[in-house]
Scaffold this active site. Structure first.
Site, PDB file in Angstrom:
ATOM      1  N   HIS A 151     -31.042  23.344 -20.664  1.00 10.38           N
ATOM      2  CA  HIS A 151     -31.585  24.300 -21.628  1.00 10.38           C
ATOM      3  C   HIS A 151     -32.027  25.579 -20.895  1.00 10.38           C
ATOM      4  CE1 HIS A 151     -35.072  25.455 -24.387  1.00 10.38           C
ATOM      5  NE2 HIS A 151     -34.052  25.440 -25.206  1.00 10.38           N
ATOM      6  N   ASP A 198     -41.362  24.924 -29.202  1.00 10.35           N
ATOM      7  CA  ASP A 198     -40.477  25.956 -29.751  1.00 10.35           C
ATOM      8  C   ASP A 198     -39.594  25.404 -30.873  1.00 10.35           C
ATOM      9  OD1 ASP A 198     -39.276  28.692 -29.357  1.00 10.35           O
ATOM     10  OD2 ASP A 198     -37.499  27.509 -28.880  1.00 10.35           O
ATOM     11  N   SER A 233     -35.947  32.901 -24.831  1.00 10.87           N
ATOM     12  CA  SER A 233     -36.387  32.036 -23.739  1.00 10.87           C
ATOM     13  C   SER A 233     -35.620  32.272 -22.444  1.00 10.87           C
ATOM     14  CB  SER A 233     -36.249  30.563 -24.144  1.00 10.87           C
ATOM     15  OG  SER A 233     -37.195  30.255 -25.128  1.00 10.87           O
ATOM     16  N   GLU A 293     -41.805  21.747 -18.417  1.00  8.56           N
ATOM     17  CA  GLU A 293     -41.613  22.493 -19.652  1.00  8.56           C
ATOM     18  C   GLU A 293     -41.919  21.632 -20.877  1.00  8.56           C
ATOM     19  OE1 GLU A 293     -38.277  25.093 -22.055  1.00  8.56           O
ATOM     20  OE2 GLU A 293     -37.706  23.226 -21.096  1.00  8.56           O
ATOM     21  N   ASP A 324     -42.956  26.158 -24.185  1.00  3.72           N
ATOM     22  CA  ASP A 324     -41.969  27.055 -24.813  1.00  3.72           C
ATOM     23  C   ASP A 324     -42.467  27.420 -26.213  1.00  3.72           C
ATOM     24  OD1 ASP A 324     -39.723  28.368 -25.858  1.00  3.72           O
ATOM     25  OD2 ASP A 324     -38.314  27.039 -24.847  1.00  3.72           O
ATOM     26  N   HIS A 340     -43.068  32.870 -24.735  1.00  4.74           N
ATOM     27  CA  HIS A 340     -43.230  33.818 -25.848  1.00  4.74           C
ATOM     28  C   HIS A 340     -43.989  33.106 -26.944  1.00  4.74           C
ATOM     29  CE1 HIS A 340     -40.369  31.361 -27.956  1.00  4.74           C
ATOM     30  NE2 HIS A 340     -39.584  31.408 -26.889  1.00  4.74           N
ATOM     31  N   HIS A 356     -39.223  33.860 -32.983  1.00  4.93           N
ATOM     32  CA  HIS A 356     -40.255  34.076 -31.973  1.00  4.93           C
ATOM     33  C   HIS A 356     -41.191  35.185 -32.422  1.00  4.93           C
ATOM     34  CE1 HIS A 356     -37.301  32.480 -28.685  1.00  4.93           C
ATOM     35  NE2 HIS A 356     -37.677  31.557 -29.536  1.00  4.93           N
TER      36      HIS A 356
HETATM   37 ZN   LIG Z   1     -37.033  29.624 -29.327  1.00  8.78          ZN
END
Ligand SMILES: [Zn+2]
Ligand SMILES: *[C@@H]1O[C@H](CO)[C@@H](O)[C@H](O)[C@H]1NC(C)=O
Ligand SMILES: *[C@@H]1O[C@H](CO)[C@@H](O)[C@H](O)[C@H]1NC(C)=O
Ligand SMILES: *[C@@H]1O[C@H](CO)[C@@H](O)[C@H](O)[C@H]1NC(C)=O
Ligand SMILES: *[C@@H]1O[C@H](CO)[C@@H](O)[C@H](O)[C@H]1NC(C)=O
EC number: 3.1.3.1
Length: 526
Positions: free
Chosen positions: A187, A339, A126, A334, A76, A381, A456
């Site tokens: 999440h 992130d 996300s 994940e 992430d 991303h 991001h």
């Molecule tokens: Zn994020």
């Protein structure tokens, strides 16, 4: 124009010369060469490149087996600058310069770029991206498991617009499925994977309930998030009496108890700590629910390794349970807190998360075979994270650039953010980083614009792939193409017509890494 460019080029050159002179003084003092001695020899680079060329030539005959197993590693927020910095960190953690080492994902033979924008956003989130790489359809930001016809926050627009995920396609083909994450399991990333139709009809069922009610279909689920499964004010098993960790459910349901009740005659195990996880015998478990924290898991740098499993340990157990199915499996892994580290401006936390995910990729490679398992590594991303400043070879990835600003005369760290919480002024001017401990775990790198949460980034992210039909992930592609390519490789979902002419791999070498990897690894170690 020309003249300005020329002058700048001259200045850069001058600076490099000064830097090199300084370096020589430094290296003479410390005794460690500024870069490995062998790299002075053109023969070293030529031989390395020739070995790489020979191994690239073996790819002329792509692997056209049917993928029995599919594994997606999703970092992430793991943009390309994060991958490069994590590589250097990994090397430096083992005492090397860093730049020259290979991540596990670097060893994958195919790489492509993924365009990450959401249907209504240039810089994505996300949720919308999870819908792309799991359901095969680009979506609006903030929405999971529904097409772009659905609007964020309006549950009445989801009905009729739901899209199915590759986990469902895999399940319908008789495969086992699993989800392993370092965040709470409800999440955004995992949630696109388990959107049952009732949830969509009801409009807005919470993700924890969607997950748990759908869980008989998901064989392995591991991560954090106990408090979202328990009635409000239920004390947490690991942090009894700590109010902020107790249950949050207003509907009074205990979803963990409901799950264990349903599993009574099904070889299902619920665990909440590392010891219990590692004591499970994977050959006698068909279902596993592991919830190791009330919320997200700890950052790997802060993890108590006696009580909490690492991502690598979770992945190993997951694969050992899932691979018992003769029809194969789909596993989503994940690395969810890369992130979080970036959002907090804490690059060291983010990069250690990425290094740990890379270790899990290596472990998965040892437990599966490229003959029958397609593995894809990508990000949803990027972030506005970067590093630069003409740092020298082997400079600590968390270190300073070898120069000071020619405007405020102060030093700066190589790692910087475009925006975020690291922006600080003292008496109207930029903080002198030399007066701070910029190597500590929670150091927030400076940013150009103050924001409580760093954002991001919008540039493409890398997609690394190996195994059957990995070559389908080539070139610059839309993100939602990823599950289409994976489904084709595995003959699931809408892609089956071609399957008669392709063959399943002989499951001979279940623990043999590919020749490509062996050769590359051997060469690099020499
Ligand atoms: Zn994020
Ligand atoms: C959905 O609900 C919103 C209010 O939350 C309303 O404005 C909108 O018209 C509704 N849309 C449909 C298609 O019913
Ligand atoms: C939950 O709240 C009730 C009433 O507020 C209280 O009596 C009870 O002790 C609480 N339980 C826990 C586990 O804290
Ligand atoms: C920055 O801090 C370092 C260490 O205290 C000091 O040596 C240096 O002079 C400072 N630079 C400026 C421009 O204040
Ligand atoms: C800020 O400026 C004031 C007044 O010039 C001075 O007293 C103070 O020490 C300065 N603070 C810092 C952190 O430099």
């Amino acid at each position: 124009m020309q003249q300005g460019f020329g002058r700048r080029w001259f200045e850069v050159r001058t600076m490099k010369v000064i830097t090199l002179l300084l370096t020589c003084l430094v290296c003479r003092g410390s005794g460690k060469p500024q870069f490995p001695e062998q790299e002075k020899d053109p023969g070293f680079w030529n031989a390395w490149a020739q070995r790489t060329l020979r191994s690239a030539l073996t790819l002329q005959e792509p692997n056209r087996n049917i993928a029995k197993n599919l594994i997606l590693f999703l970092g992430d927020g793991m943009g390309v600058p994060t991958v490069t910095a994590a590589r250097i960190l990994k090397g430096q953690l083992s005492g090397q310069y860093g730049e020259e080492v290979q991540l596990e994902m670097d060893k994958f033979p195919y790489v492509s770029l993924s365009k990450t924008y959401n249907t209504n956003a240039q810089v994505p989130d996300s949720a919308g991206t999870a819908t792309a790489y799991l359901c095969g359809v680009k979506a609006n930001e903030g929405t999971v498991g529904v097409s772009a016809a659905a609007v964020r926050g309006q549950c009445n627009t989801t009905r009729g617009n739901e899209v199915t995920s590759i986990l469902k396609w895999a399940k319908e083909s008789g495969k086992s499925v699993g989800i392993v994450t370092t965040t709470r399991v409800n999440h955004a990333t995992p949630s696109a994977a388990y959107m049952p139709p009732e949830a969509v009809q009801a409009g807005c069922k919470d993700i924890a309930r969607q997950l748990m009610e759908n869980i008989p279909d998901i064989n392995v689920i591991m991560g954090g998030g106990r408090k979202y499964m328990l009635p409000k004010n239920t004390s947490d098993v690991e942090y009894p009496g700590e109010k902020k960790h107790s249950g949050t459910r207003k509907d009074g349901r205990n979803l963990i108890q409901e799950w264990t009740d349903r599993m009574r005659d099904k070889k299902g195990y619920y665990v909440w700590n590392k010891k219990d996880l590692l004591s499970i015998n994977p050959s006698s478990a068909d279902y596993l629910l592991g919830l190791f924290e009330p919320g997200d898991l700890q950052y790997d740098l802060e993890r108590d390794s006696s009580t909490d499993p690492s991502l690598t340990e979770m992945v190993e157990v997951a694969i050992k349970i899932l691979r018992k199915n003769p029809e194969g499996f789909y596993l989503l892994v994940e690395g969810g807190r890369i992130d979080h580290g970036h959002h907090e401006g804490k690059a060291k936390q983010a990069l250690h998360e990425a290094v740990e995910m890379d270790r899990a990729i290596g472990r998965a490679g040892l437990l599966t075979s490229v003959h029958d398992t397609m593995t894809v590594v990508t990000a949803d991303h990027s972030h506005v994270f970067n590093f630069g400043g003409y740092t020298l070879r082997g400079n600590s990835i968390f270190g300073l650039a070898p120069m000071v600003s020619d405007v405020d005369q102060k030093p700066f760290t190589s790692i910087l953010y475009g925006n975020g919480p690291g922006f600080k002024l003292i008496n109207g001017s930029r903080v002198n980083v030399s007066t701070e401990d910029y190597q500590q775990n929670d150091y927030q790198a400076q940013s150009a614009v103050p924001l409580r949460m760093e954002t991001h980034g919008g540039e493409d992210v890398a997609v690394f792939s190996k195994g059957p039909m990995a070559h389908l992930l080539h070139g610059v592609q839309e993100q939602n193409y990823i599950p289409h390519a994976m489904a084709y490789a595995a003959c699931i979902g809408q892609n089956r017509a071609h399957c008669r002419t392709r063959s399943s791999a002989t499951p001979l070498a279940i623990t043999t890494p590919s020749l490509f990897l062996l050769i590359t690894a051997a060469w690099l170690l020499c």
